[in-house]
Design an enzyme around this catalytic site. Sequence first.
Site, PDB file in Angstrom:
ATOM      1  N   ALA A 152     -15.974  -7.512  -9.234  1.00  0.00           N
ATOM      2  CA  ALA A 152     -14.956  -6.602  -9.921  1.00  0.00           C
ATOM      3  C   ALA A 152     -14.567  -7.105 -11.426  1.00  0.00           C
ATOM      4  O   ALA A 152     -14.534  -6.152 -11.744  1.00  0.00           O
ATOM      5  CB  ALA A 152     -13.838  -7.304  -9.161  1.00  0.00           C
ATOM      6  N   ARG A 205       0.638  -1.306  -0.501  1.00  0.00           N
ATOM      7  CA  ARG A 205       0.076   0.097  -0.207  1.00  0.00           C
ATOM      8  C   ARG A 205       0.795   1.510  -0.339  1.00  0.00           C
ATOM      9  O   ARG A 205       0.307   2.251  -0.629  1.00  0.00           O
ATOM     10  CB  ARG A 205      -0.925   0.122   1.306  1.00  0.00           C
ATOM     11  CG  ARG A 205      -1.939  -1.119   1.887  1.00  0.00           C
ATOM     12  CD  ARG A 205      -2.672  -1.215   2.293  1.00  0.00           C
ATOM     13  NE  ARG A 205      -3.869  -2.096   2.409  1.00  0.00           N
ATOM     14  CZ  ARG A 205      -3.334  -3.091   3.675  1.00  0.00           C
ATOM     15  NH1 ARG A 205      -3.518  -2.885   4.511  1.00  0.00           N
ATOM     16  NH2 ARG A 205      -5.423  -4.206   3.344  1.00  0.00           N
ATOM     17  N   CYS A 252      -3.397 -14.152  -3.251  1.00  0.00           N
ATOM     18  CA  CYS A 252      -2.683 -14.732  -1.968  1.00  0.00           C
ATOM     19  C   CYS A 252      -3.393 -15.869  -2.022  1.00  0.00           C
ATOM     20  O   CYS A 252      -3.151 -16.665  -0.683  1.00  0.00           O
ATOM     21  CB  CYS A 252      -4.267 -13.894  -0.966  1.00  0.00           C
ATOM     22  SG  CYS A 252      -5.508 -13.967  -1.145  1.00  0.00           S
ATOM     23  N   ASP A 294      -6.592  -6.471  -6.306  1.00  0.00           N
ATOM     24  CA  ASP A 294      -6.646  -8.264  -5.197  1.00  0.00           C
ATOM     25  C   ASP A 294      -7.600  -8.719  -4.672  1.00  0.00           C
ATOM     26  O   ASP A 294      -7.855  -8.523  -3.839  1.00  0.00           O
ATOM     27  CB  ASP A 294      -6.005  -6.935  -3.750  1.00  0.00           C
ATOM     28  CG  ASP A 294      -5.747  -7.647  -2.587  1.00  0.00           C
ATOM     29  OD1 ASP A 294      -5.233  -9.121  -2.681  1.00  0.00           O
ATOM     30  OD2 ASP A 294      -5.491  -6.866  -1.792  1.00  0.00           O
ATOM     31  N   ASP A 301     -15.992  -3.131  -4.553  1.00  0.00           N
ATOM     32  CA  ASP A 301     -15.908  -4.946  -3.664  1.00  0.00           C
ATOM     33  C   ASP A 301     -17.400  -5.120  -3.889  1.00  0.00           C
ATOM     34  O   ASP A 301     -18.161  -4.760  -3.708  1.00  0.00           O
ATOM     35  CB  ASP A 301     -15.239  -4.582  -2.559  1.00  0.00           C
ATOM     36  CG  ASP A 301     -15.133  -5.525  -1.526  1.00  0.00           C
ATOM     37  OD1 ASP A 301     -13.780  -5.716  -1.506  1.00  0.00           O
ATOM     38  OD2 ASP A 301     -15.404  -6.689  -1.057  1.00  0.00           O
ATOM     39  N   SER A 302     -17.344  -6.313  -4.259  1.00  0.00           N
ATOM     40  CA  SER A 302     -18.799  -7.115  -3.312  1.00  0.00           C
ATOM     41  C   SER A 302     -19.582  -6.957  -1.799  1.00  0.00           C
ATOM     42  O   SER A 302     -20.711  -7.471  -2.042  1.00  0.00           O
ATOM     43  CB  SER A 302     -18.833  -8.669  -4.024  1.00  0.00           C
ATOM     44  OG  SER A 302     -17.696  -9.601  -3.322  1.00  0.00           O
TER      45      SER A 302
HETATM   46  N1  SAH Z   1      -7.557  -5.311  -1.070  1.00  0.00           N
HETATM   47  C1  SAH Z   1      -7.432  -5.503  -0.113  1.00  0.00           C
HETATM   48  C2  SAH Z   1      -7.993  -7.215   0.540  1.00  0.00           C
HETATM   49  C3  SAH Z   1      -9.162  -7.747  -0.353  1.00  0.00           C
HETATM   50  S1  SAH Z   1      -9.603  -8.924  -0.118  1.00  0.00           S
HETATM   51  C4  SAH Z   1      -7.007  -4.693   1.063  1.00  0.00           C
HETATM   52  O1  SAH Z   1      -6.178  -3.833   1.045  1.00  0.00           O
HETATM   53  O2  SAH Z   1      -7.545  -4.883   2.329  1.00  0.00           O
HETATM   54  C5  SAH Z   1     -10.474  -9.546  -1.588  1.00  0.00           C
HETATM   55  C6  SAH Z   1     -11.996  -8.620  -1.247  1.00  0.00           C
HETATM   56  O3  SAH Z   1     -12.759  -9.354  -1.965  1.00  0.00           O
HETATM   57  C7  SAH Z   1     -12.951  -8.659  -0.240  1.00  0.00           C
HETATM   58  O4  SAH Z   1     -13.409  -7.520   0.179  1.00  0.00           O
HETATM   59  C8  SAH Z   1     -14.225  -9.595  -0.714  1.00  0.00           C
HETATM   60  O5  SAH Z   1     -15.475  -8.916  -0.481  1.00  0.00           O
HETATM   61  C9  SAH Z   1     -13.478  -8.998  -2.187  1.00  0.00           C
HETATM   62  N2  SAH Z   1     -14.550 -10.236  -3.273  1.00  0.00           N
HETATM   63  C10 SAH Z   1     -14.431 -11.378  -3.647  1.00  0.00           C
HETATM   64  N3  SAH Z   1     -15.604 -11.167  -4.651  1.00  0.00           N
HETATM   65  C11 SAH Z   1     -15.070 -10.034  -5.246  1.00  0.00           C
HETATM   66  C12 SAH Z   1     -16.409 -10.187  -6.804  1.00  0.00           C
HETATM   67  N4  SAH Z   1     -16.844 -10.771  -6.966  1.00  0.00           N
HETATM   68  N5  SAH Z   1     -15.974  -8.491  -6.728  1.00  0.00           N
HETATM   69  C13 SAH Z   1     -15.783  -7.924  -5.817  1.00  0.00           C
HETATM   70  N6  SAH Z   1     -15.418  -7.909  -5.186  1.00  0.00           N
HETATM   71  C14 SAH Z   1     -15.012  -9.009  -5.029  1.00  0.00           C
END
Ligand code: SAH
Length: 393
Positions: A277, A212, A337, A297, A250-251
């Site tokens: 996303a 970040r 991850c 991410d 985000d979802s």
């Molecule tokens: N970048 C974030 C961590 C991401 S974790 C940080 O820095 O804290 C992964 C994220 O993806 C979660 O918040 C989850 O809600 C979201 N997610 C899962 N499936 C998704 C989708 N299909 N579209 C958008 N977001 C999604």
Amino acid sequence: MKKRPSIALKPREGRRARAGAPWIFSNEVVMDAAAKALAPGQLVNVKGDDGQDFGTGSFNPKSLIAVRLFSKLCDAPVDAAFFGERLGRALALRDALYEKPFYRLVHAEGDGLPGLVIDRFGDALVVQTNSAGMEALLTPLTMALENLLSPTTIILRNDSPSRSFEGLESYVRAEKGEARRIALEENGARYFADIGAEGQKTGWYYDQRENRAFIAGLAKGKTVLDAYSYTGGFGILAAKAGAREVVCVDSSVPALKLAEESAAANNVAIKAFNADALEEMARLASAKETFDIVLADPPPFVKAKKDLEAGARAYRKLARLSADVTAKGGLLMLSSCSHNIDTERFAAECAQGILRSGRAARLIRSSGAGPDHPVHPMLQESAYLKALVYALD
Ligand code: SAH
């Protein structure tokens, strides 16, 4: 004192453990009736067929990882004093790394504490016991945490999917204090996290801290798309560093709500969109909308080894769509991850995806989780996060 049970290795087995790894697999041990009858999580002494002592570990006849080693010595006490020593060592490292008490305090095998994850939010600790062995040791563990840090809050966030491999039930419980929304500081920004059952994982992803900061350092005057933003870890820091526009996608509605509140606490504005996303990126691409910096991410696409090919294709698609919405001369950071895909394969999929988007790219940074997520040198499994930054032409 009652004699500790022993587990024997089959002839010539235990290759990784002999080389210093803290795991012994179920096909490597003599799984006789006595072994099968042991309660999951029981502490045992482990011996090779040649008489070599492997030391003290926890044993779970139901898990693929049959033994998790705690000590090279047999009959080593695994009590509050043991935890005090290991936790003290983990704390000393974080004290040296960070000024404020917001970090991953324990990263399982990487900190010599198999199956244990603890994230620290000031005087609140979120604990995950991901093995039957660690679950059985909760009492001495919490005693040691009390002695070391006197936390006001200890949340047992024991609903990670990996618990099912150990035959453990899923639960979230406040061992001390109560689950609540808490404030944390990271890279000089203020964020909110939900350390109760509404939040994801422990409530916050400390693993991306340094990534970040890297992105924020390049964000001044730029437009930023933070895809899979969760509670805005990347986007808010970029906005604070002077980004012209930040869009979080985000979802999860609760995650986006926290992102908006955290943005306000830092006196910056973000746009939060609740959407899938990939769909949102496809829509932006067809509208010819691009961003100077794009971050993607996602949650793990390769959840198990058998999902490798499908997951790899998903990463390739993600790379293609995110490159589509990255402006000319922009930056793209792709993260994974999934510990079931290695950096080489992940980078290969990212390269393919970017190529299919018709873009030329330079890889300018390849990194992983921050130093509060130490990796056991003989256990590459403990290095799970990949974060690749590309400069696109
Ligand atoms: N970048 C974030 C961590 C991401 S974790 C940080 O820095 O804290 C992964 C994220 O993806 C979660 O918040 C989850 O809600 C979201 N997610 C899962 N499936 C998704 C989708 N299909 N579209 C958008 N977001 C999604």
